[in-house]
Design a protein around this motif. Structure first.
Motif, PDB file in Angstrom:
ATOM      1  N   TYR A  91     -72.804  25.173  47.622  1.00 27.45           N
ATOM      2  CA  TYR A  91     -72.132  24.298  46.659  1.00 27.45           C
ATOM      3  C   TYR A  91     -70.705  24.792  46.434  1.00 27.45           C
ATOM      4  O   TYR A  91     -70.463  25.978  46.206  1.00 27.45           O
ATOM      5  N   THR A  95     -65.830  20.690  39.887  1.00 26.45           N
ATOM      6  CA  THR A  95     -66.452  20.538  38.569  1.00 26.45           C
ATOM      7  C   THR A  95     -66.928  21.927  38.129  1.00 26.45           C
ATOM      8  O   THR A  95     -68.106  22.255  38.143  1.00 26.45           O
ATOM      9  N   ASN A  98     -70.040  23.417  36.034  1.00 28.36           N
ATOM     10  CA  ASN A  98     -71.411  23.123  36.454  1.00 28.36           C
ATOM     11  C   ASN A  98     -71.954  24.103  37.487  1.00 28.36           C
ATOM     12  O   ASN A  98     -73.148  24.114  37.774  1.00 28.36           O
ATOM     13  N   GLY A 101     -74.979  26.545  36.617  1.00 30.85           N
ATOM     14  CA  GLY A 101     -76.246  25.833  36.458  1.00 30.85           C
ATOM     15  C   GLY A 101     -76.792  25.376  37.798  1.00 30.85           C
ATOM     16  O   GLY A 101     -78.006  25.438  38.049  1.00 30.85           O
ATOM     17  N   ILE A 102     -75.911  24.931  38.661  1.00 31.44           N
ATOM     18  CA  ILE A 102     -76.347  24.516  39.997  1.00 31.44           C
ATOM     19  C   ILE A 102     -76.854  25.731  40.777  1.00 31.44           C
ATOM     20  O   ILE A 102     -77.861  25.652  41.491  1.00 31.44           O
ATOM     21  N   PRO A 126     -71.522  23.945  29.759  1.00 29.79           N
ATOM     22  CA  PRO A 126     -72.620  24.091  30.713  1.00 29.79           C
ATOM     23  C   PRO A 126     -72.739  25.508  31.270  1.00 29.79           C
ATOM     24  O   PRO A 126     -73.844  25.972  31.555  1.00 29.79           O
ATOM     25  N   GLU A 129     -74.716  27.433  28.681  1.00 30.68           N
ATOM     26  CA  GLU A 129     -76.140  27.081  28.739  1.00 30.68           C
ATOM     27  C   GLU A 129     -76.813  27.790  29.918  1.00 30.68           C
ATOM     28  O   GLU A 129     -77.934  28.292  29.803  1.00 30.68           O
ATOM     29  N   ALA A 130     -76.114  27.823  31.042  1.00 29.91           N
ATOM     30  CA  ALA A 130     -76.678  28.444  32.249  1.00 29.91           C
ATOM     31  C   ALA A 130     -76.842  29.950  32.069  1.00 29.91           C
ATOM     32  O   ALA A 130     -77.826  30.534  32.539  1.00 29.91           O
TER      33      ALA A 130
ATOM     34  N   GLU B  41     -79.225  19.789  27.880  1.00 29.93           N
ATOM     35  CA  GLU B  41     -79.361  18.706  28.861  1.00 29.93           C
ATOM     36  C   GLU B  41     -78.341  18.810  29.994  1.00 29.93           C
ATOM     37  O   GLU B  41     -78.616  18.416  31.130  1.00 29.93           O
ATOM     38  N   SER B  42     -77.145  19.316  29.707  1.00 31.43           N
ATOM     39  CA  SER B  42     -76.157  19.483  30.785  1.00 31.43           C
ATOM     40  C   SER B  42     -76.688  20.461  31.819  1.00 31.43           C
ATOM     41  O   SER B  42     -76.639  20.207  33.025  1.00 31.43           O
ATOM     42  N   ASN B  43     -77.197  21.577  31.335  1.00 29.18           N
ATOM     43  CA  ASN B  43     -77.750  22.574  32.249  1.00 29.18           C
ATOM     44  C   ASN B  43     -78.972  22.039  32.969  1.00 29.18           C
ATOM     45  O   ASN B  43     -79.177  22.310  34.159  1.00 29.18           O
ATOM     46  N   ASN B  46     -77.772  20.065  35.852  1.00 28.88           N
ATOM     47  CA  ASN B  46     -77.219  20.936  36.897  1.00 28.88           C
ATOM     48  C   ASN B  46     -78.335  21.626  37.679  1.00 28.88           C
ATOM     49  O   ASN B  46     -78.282  21.719  38.907  1.00 28.88           O
ATOM     50  N   GLU B  72     -70.806  13.670  33.481  1.00 31.80           N
ATOM     51  CA  GLU B  72     -70.248  14.556  34.505  1.00 31.80           C
ATOM     52  C   GLU B  72     -71.362  15.148  35.367  1.00 31.80           C
ATOM     53  O   GLU B  72     -71.275  15.166  36.596  1.00 31.80           O
ATOM     54  N   GLN B  73     -72.415  15.611  34.704  1.00 31.33           N
ATOM     55  CA  GLN B  73     -73.509  16.235  35.451  1.00 31.33           C
ATOM     56  C   GLN B  73     -74.324  15.181  36.215  1.00 31.33           C
ATOM     57  O   GLN B  73     -74.774  15.424  37.333  1.00 31.33           O
ATOM     58  N   PHE B  76     -71.690  14.129  39.260  1.00 34.43           N
ATOM     59  CA  PHE B  76     -71.298  15.115  40.272  1.00 34.43           C
ATOM     60  C   PHE B  76     -72.463  15.998  40.722  1.00 34.43           C
ATOM     61  O   PHE B  76     -72.606  16.283  41.908  1.00 34.43           O
ATOM     62  N   SER B  77     -73.282  16.447  39.773  1.00 33.48           N
ATOM     63  CA  SER B  77     -74.326  17.411  40.135  1.00 33.48           C
ATOM     64  C   SER B  77     -75.578  16.717  40.674  1.00 33.48           C
ATOM     65  O   SER B  77     -76.214  17.223  41.591  1.00 33.48           O
ATOM     66  N   ASP B  80     -74.113  12.846  43.276  1.00 31.05           N
ATOM     67  CA  ASP B  80     -73.300  13.151  44.457  1.00 31.05           C
ATOM     68  C   ASP B  80     -73.748  14.395  45.204  1.00 31.05           C
ATOM     69  O   ASP B  80     -73.405  14.574  46.371  1.00 31.05           O
TER      70      ASP B  80
END
Lengths: 237, 154
Positions: A91, A95, A98, A101-102, A126, A129-130, B41-43, B46, B72-73, B76-77, B80
């Protein structure tokens, strides 16, 4: 070889009209230490690890190192790291908030994960949170933070009051192992020893934006987007 | 609906939720990877994107007002990135009965959001429509989908 690749980073930036040179120089040293294969000393094998790039700009630093050690074709590459352009990058996108988290999600495939972010990303919700989720679940993630204390318009502490000690506490309290290390003291051999133990670990690497170039170190804001047209425009320290 | 949805969730799938109440309403196979990400929720999105990017199927269960406004998440996450290799199925926590809890729990704009992001939107009015929606989704190999769960028809 390190100095040769640093010079190549600047030449590549000039030839391809790239900006974000100070950001690239900022993380160059520790990227080199993570990926240099001299003496079989690379910390990260990109074909065995998950690679998650949350600091895609300054891409020329990754490009020149990966080109030399992993034969990455660096013709026609984007301004920032894109996972669709590099087969071993899982990845890479702009962004920024993110990415961690990804990385957390990708790491469910069972491989070790390396994620690289900037200190600016620590301002993003985010990411926070991660940090909690990864720490609580003891995910096997090695996070490097380019802690150069500088974002687009100024100093990170002046803009949002964040200090490296508060960042240390945040990670530590979330269950991470945390190391604050100066970029010049970041050696692959030591890092390998530290990450021998699995689980979430973060290196807050104190770097200099525009490292080694007088004009860029003195005025990183002006140079953030500025292109270098000629090597004679700058002075090496 | 939840019991039918549960049949679609296979043992190697992932079921992510953001600390949802009464999760036992989903009679899930014990081998399903259930992950409570906490109130983030954003995490959650992701993580869903990251898991799906490895070719997995991920079910996301949460209050639509919180999940679907993480644009956004979602874009993009999940859409996409994750849905390019795997499957992400977002299910809201309830079609009716949430209004009294406040604006965050209302779901009057989930369809416009799905339309805007080009996410297939399913709003089954009865059990037959629901089963058909599940069948449509099951046939797909990858992508992102949204099912508006209604009252339980079981």
């Amino acid at each position: 070889m390190k100095q040769t690749l640093r010079k190549r980073l600047l030449d590549y930036s000039i030839d391809n009209k790239l900006s974000h040179i100070p950001s690239a120089l900022s993380m160059f040293n520790y990227l080199y230490e993570l990926f240099n294969c001299d003496n079989n000393d690379a910390v990260i094998d990109p074909y065995k690890w998950n690679i998650v790039i949350g600091k895609p700009f300054g891409a020329q630093a990754y490009y020149v190192i990966w080109h030399y050690y992993y034969m990455l074709d660096i013709t026609h590459k984007s301004y920032g790291i894109k996972h669709k352009e590099i087969d071993f990058v899982d990845y890479g996108e702009e962004t920024l908030g993110n990415a961690l988290g990804i990385a957390s999600g990708i790491s469910y495939n069972g491989k070790r994960t390396w994620c690289n972010i900037s200190d600016g990303a620590l301002q993003m919700g985010p990411t926070l949170e991660a940090i909690q989720f990864i720490g609580h679940n003891k995910q096997d993630i090695v996070l490097t933070v380019d802690y150069n204390r500088t974002q687009l318009t100024g100093n990170t502490t002046e803009i949002l009051g964040i200090t490296i000690n508060s960042i240390y506490d945040m990670f530590y309290n979330a269950g991470w192992r945390v190391y604050i290390v100066n970029s010049d003291d970041f050696y692959g051999g030591i890092v390998k020893t530290i990450i021998d133990k699995k689980g979430p670990v973060v290196f807050l690497i104190e770097t200099n934006k525009g490292d080694g170039i007088v004009e860029m170190e003195n005025d990183p804001v002006q140079w953030h987007y500025k292109q270098l047209k000629d090597i004679n425009e700058i002075t090496f320290k | 609906m939840r019991s039918h949805l549960s049949k679609l969730i296979k043992s190697n799938n992932y079921f992510l939720h953001a600390d949802m109440w009464n999760i036992k309403r989903f009679p899930l196979n014990s081998k399903v990877n259930v992950i409570n990400v906490g109130l983030g929720e954003s995490n959650l999105l992701n993580i869903a994107g990251g898991i799906a990017s490895q070719g997995n199927t991920v079910f996301v269960y949460g209050v639509a007002g919180f999940i679907m406004h993480r644009l956004e998440q979602l874009k993009f996450s999940c859409r996409d990135f994750g849905a390019d290799a795997g499957k992400i199925i977002i299910c809201n926590a309830g079609k009716i009965g949430y209004e009294k809890l406040g604006a965050g729990h209302t779901i009057n704009d989930d369809k416009p959001i799905c339309d805007m992001l080009n996410i297939p939107f399913y709003s089954p009015e009865n059990i037959e429509e629901f089963k058909k929606a599940l069948m449509d989704i099951e046939l797909e190999i990858q992508g992102i989908f949204y099912i508006q769960l209604g009252k339980d028809y079981d």
